[in-house]
Design an enzyme around this catalytic site. Structure first.
Site, short mmCIF file in Angstrom:
data_model
loop_
_atom_site.label_atom_id
_atom_site.label_comp_id
_atom_site.label_asym_id
_atom_site.label_seq_id
_atom_site.Cartn_x
_atom_site.Cartn_y
_atom_site.Cartn_z
N LEU A 1 4.07 -6.78 3.59
CA LEU A 1 5.47 -6.53 3.28
C LEU A 1 5.67 -6.65 1.77
O LEU A 1 5.61 -7.74 1.21
CB LEU A 1 6.36 -7.53 4.02
CG LEU A 1 6.39 -7.37 5.54
CD1 LEU A 1 7.08 -8.56 6.19
CD2 LEU A 1 7.09 -6.07 5.93
N GLU A 2 5.91 -5.53 1.12
CA GLU A 2 5.99 -5.52 -0.34
C GLU A 2 7.43 -5.50 -0.86
O GLU A 2 7.66 -5.28 -2.04
CB GLU A 2 5.19 -4.33 -0.87
CG GLU A 2 3.72 -4.44 -0.49
CD GLU A 2 2.87 -3.29 -0.97
OE1 GLU A 2 3.32 -2.57 -1.90
OE2 GLU A 2 1.77 -3.10 -0.44
N ASN A 3 8.36 -5.76 0.04
CA ASN A 3 9.76 -5.83 -0.36
C ASN A 3 10.35 -7.20 -0.04
O ASN A 3 11.55 -7.35 0.15
CB ASN A 3 10.57 -4.73 0.34
CG ASN A 3 10.16 -3.35 -0.12
OD1 ASN A 3 10.49 -2.94 -1.22
ND2 ASN A 3 9.39 -2.65 0.70
N MET B 1 0.85 -1.20 0.00
CA MET B 1 0.00 0.00 0.00
C MET B 1 0.88 1.24 0.00
O MET B 1 1.90 1.29 0.67
CB MET B 1 -0.90 0.02 1.24
CG MET B 1 -1.62 -1.29 1.50
SD MET B 1 -2.81 -1.73 0.25
CE MET B 1 -3.53 -3.19 0.99
N SER C 1 1.27 0.81 -5.21
CA SER C 1 1.76 0.03 -4.08
C SER C 1 2.50 -1.20 -4.54
O SER C 1 3.12 -1.89 -3.75
CB SER C 1 0.60 -0.38 -3.18
OG SER C 1 -0.33 -1.16 -3.89
#
Length: 539
Positions: free
Chosen positions: A364-366, A1, A9
């Site tokens: 967690l987008e990493n 997000m 995002s």
């Protein structure tokens, strides 16, 4: 997000994906999920209850088959013969046999298969009938474990393909467990009047190009097809946390990025789960912390920790659940060891005790480690207890196949998972569960991805639809509330679908999520008013 205005995002985008599911889609090897792509193994285990499971008689003796089916000498997984069957436009080429079993007993079903959309499963088990599938060109082993219900004396083991797809092969099918005392009905030979799919597709699948949608799909699943996923050993239903059967989730922003600023008490009443965004990393590996944004507090004319905690208590009094979301687009929490997993669990539990959160949301987008994060979440759940709420909001690519880290995390935590609300935006075009490519921003994109999630092993009540609340909330993929409602209807009842019709109806589909409650407010509360009403009206 995203934390900044109109920033996607998702950092990754896939637009030129293959026209069939990647090999990883069938990589169902996840401990405790009840769903496995096994490595190695003998062609027949001691205690195998399947007759002629290796088709070594050179015939289909013991099996009842529909459509075009025969034994062949090549390709085989082992031995001299294997099954080869070719589905038709109105037939899935099902081969099945009835096996005597004991009630209240655990059995393991496995088999080696190859070809497009091969299903292996059992029906009449007296519980949730298991079914697993793959779509690989090479031999791969499918397997599932299940427990029979009270009074069950026999079950039907089956393997089949899918309407209008190419030939599939099967070999070395085993059902391991104690034999029953019943006398199963004799199976008939190929071409007999054995049960056929409950209904035929309205027309054969389209042969259109990968970028287009199929003209039609089967209106209901074939006999014994996976209308529900297999159950893992151990608890299969996570605590409800006091939530309704169909729930609306919204993210509340602990920062100002141009959307309507809100105190938590101002979050629209339609939201059943409120994810506070975001907890951040600390100097301790794996640990998280949370602090109200001073700039937001200033803009609100003052907003203290005491105010915030009182707002959480008020939401609880209204029957809502509040979780702390971990990460977001900029989050860099790394849980990749037992030590960091313990740090995560201990720090998250401290936040839950301090603020009154009901659980956590993982966004967690990493990158995420599905093994150690699952370890951390199980440790945290054991501390919190039965009221623990666990939500997950992966990027679309993270749930694209069962080999994806987020899909693995979801399956690894299936016993405590409340809902996965995948972000169906900032994605471009992707394959649905039928192998066709659908573009974001459509009913077909949403339902095609949800189908993959359920067929990959999640229960329908653990799957929700994630969309942005306005065109400003994400870089792409915004849909209006009507599209979301149509997708929910399509998944739950088979109505209001686009060109793709899922192979089963999932009336327990969990609901929908949006980023964010703030962007919803800025968009006239369209999502909470319209999608919220629709979700809560679902039976």
């Amino acid at each position: 997000m995203a934390r900044t205005l109109q920033q996607p995002s998702h950092r990754r985008r896939r637009s030129n994906v293959p026209t069939v599911l990647a090999a990883g889609t069938a990589a169902l090897a996840l401990a405790g999920s009840g769903l496995a792509l096994f490595e190695g193994g003998a062609s027949a285990a001691v205690g195998n209850l399947v007759a002629n499971g290796g088709f070594e008689t050179g015939s289909l003796s013991g099996w009842s088959c529909t459509g075009t089916a025969s034994t062949v000498s090549s390709p085989t997984h082992s031995g001299s013969n294997a099954l080869q069957a070719t589905p038709g436009s109105s037939d899935t080429a099902t081969c099945q046999q009835t096996v005597s079993v004991l009630p209240n007993t655990t059995y393991t079903l496995s088999g080696w298969v190859q070809g497009p959309y091969v299903y292996l499963g059992a029906s009449g088990t007296g519980g949730t009938d298991p079914s697993v599938w793959s779509g690989q060109s090479g031999w791969n082993q499918l397997g599932t474990t299940f427990t029979t219900g009270a009074g069950v004396g026999s079950i039907t083991v089956y393997v089949h393909g899918w309407y209008g797809q190419g030939a599939y092969s099967a070999d070395d099918i085993t059902l391991t467990g104690p034999a029953g005392t019943a006398s199963p009905s004799p199976s008939t030979s190929a071409g007999s009047s054995s049960p056929t799919p409950s209904s035929s597709p309205s027309s054969s699948p389209s042969s259109s190009s990968p970028s287009s949608s199929p003209s039609s799909s089967p209106s209901s699943p074939p006999s014994g097809s996976p209308s529900s996923s297999p159950s893992p050993t151990g608890p299969t239903t996570p605590p409800s946390g006091g939530l309704p059967a169909h729930a609306l989730t919204g993210y509340w922003q602990n920062f100002d990025n141009g959307a309507t600023v809100q105190r938590l008490r101002d979050v629209q009443s339609a939201y059943d789960i409120i994810a506070v965004s975001f907890a951040d990393a600390t100097s301790t590996p794996g640990a998280i912390g949370f602090t109200l944004d001073p700039a937001l507090a200033t803009k609100l004319g003052g907003y203290t920790d005491a105010d915030f905690k009182a707002d959480i208590a008020a939401k609880h009094a209204a029957g809502k659940r509040v979780v702390v979301s971990v990460g977001g687009q900029n989050g860099t929490i790394v849980v990749n060891s037992t030590a960091s997993a313990n740090n995560f669990a201990n720090s998250a539990y401290a936040l839950i005790q301090s603020y009154g959160f009901d659980g956590v949301d993982i966004d967690l987008e990493n990158g995420v480690d599905p093994v150690y994060m699952a370890q951390a979440l199980h440790t945290l759940q054991s501390k919190v207890g039965s009221g623990f709420v666990l939500t997950v909001a992966p990027e679309t690519i993270g749930m694209y196949s069962t080999s994806g880290a987020y899909f693995q995390l979801a399956l690894n935590t299936k016993d405590i998972l409340t809902v996965v609300n995948t972000q169906f935006y900032n994605s471009g075009g992707m394959n649905g569960c039928d192998g066709k490519v659908y573009n974001q921003g459509t009913v077909d994109f949403i339902t095609g991805q949800i189908c993959t999630h359920i067929q990959g092993g999640l229960r329908p009540d653990q799957v929700g639809i994630g969309v942005p609340a306005s065109s400003k909330a994400a870089g792409g993929g915004y849909v209006n509330s009507t599209v979301v409602n149509n997708a929910l209807d399509c998944l739950a009842t088979g109505t209001n679908c686009g060109s793709f019709v899922p192979p089963a109806k999932w009336p327990t589909i969990r609901g929908a999520m949006t980023w964010s409650t703030n962007w919803d407010a800025a968009n006239g509360n369209d999502f909470s008013a319209n999608v919220g009403a629709h979700v809560h009206a679902m039976p």
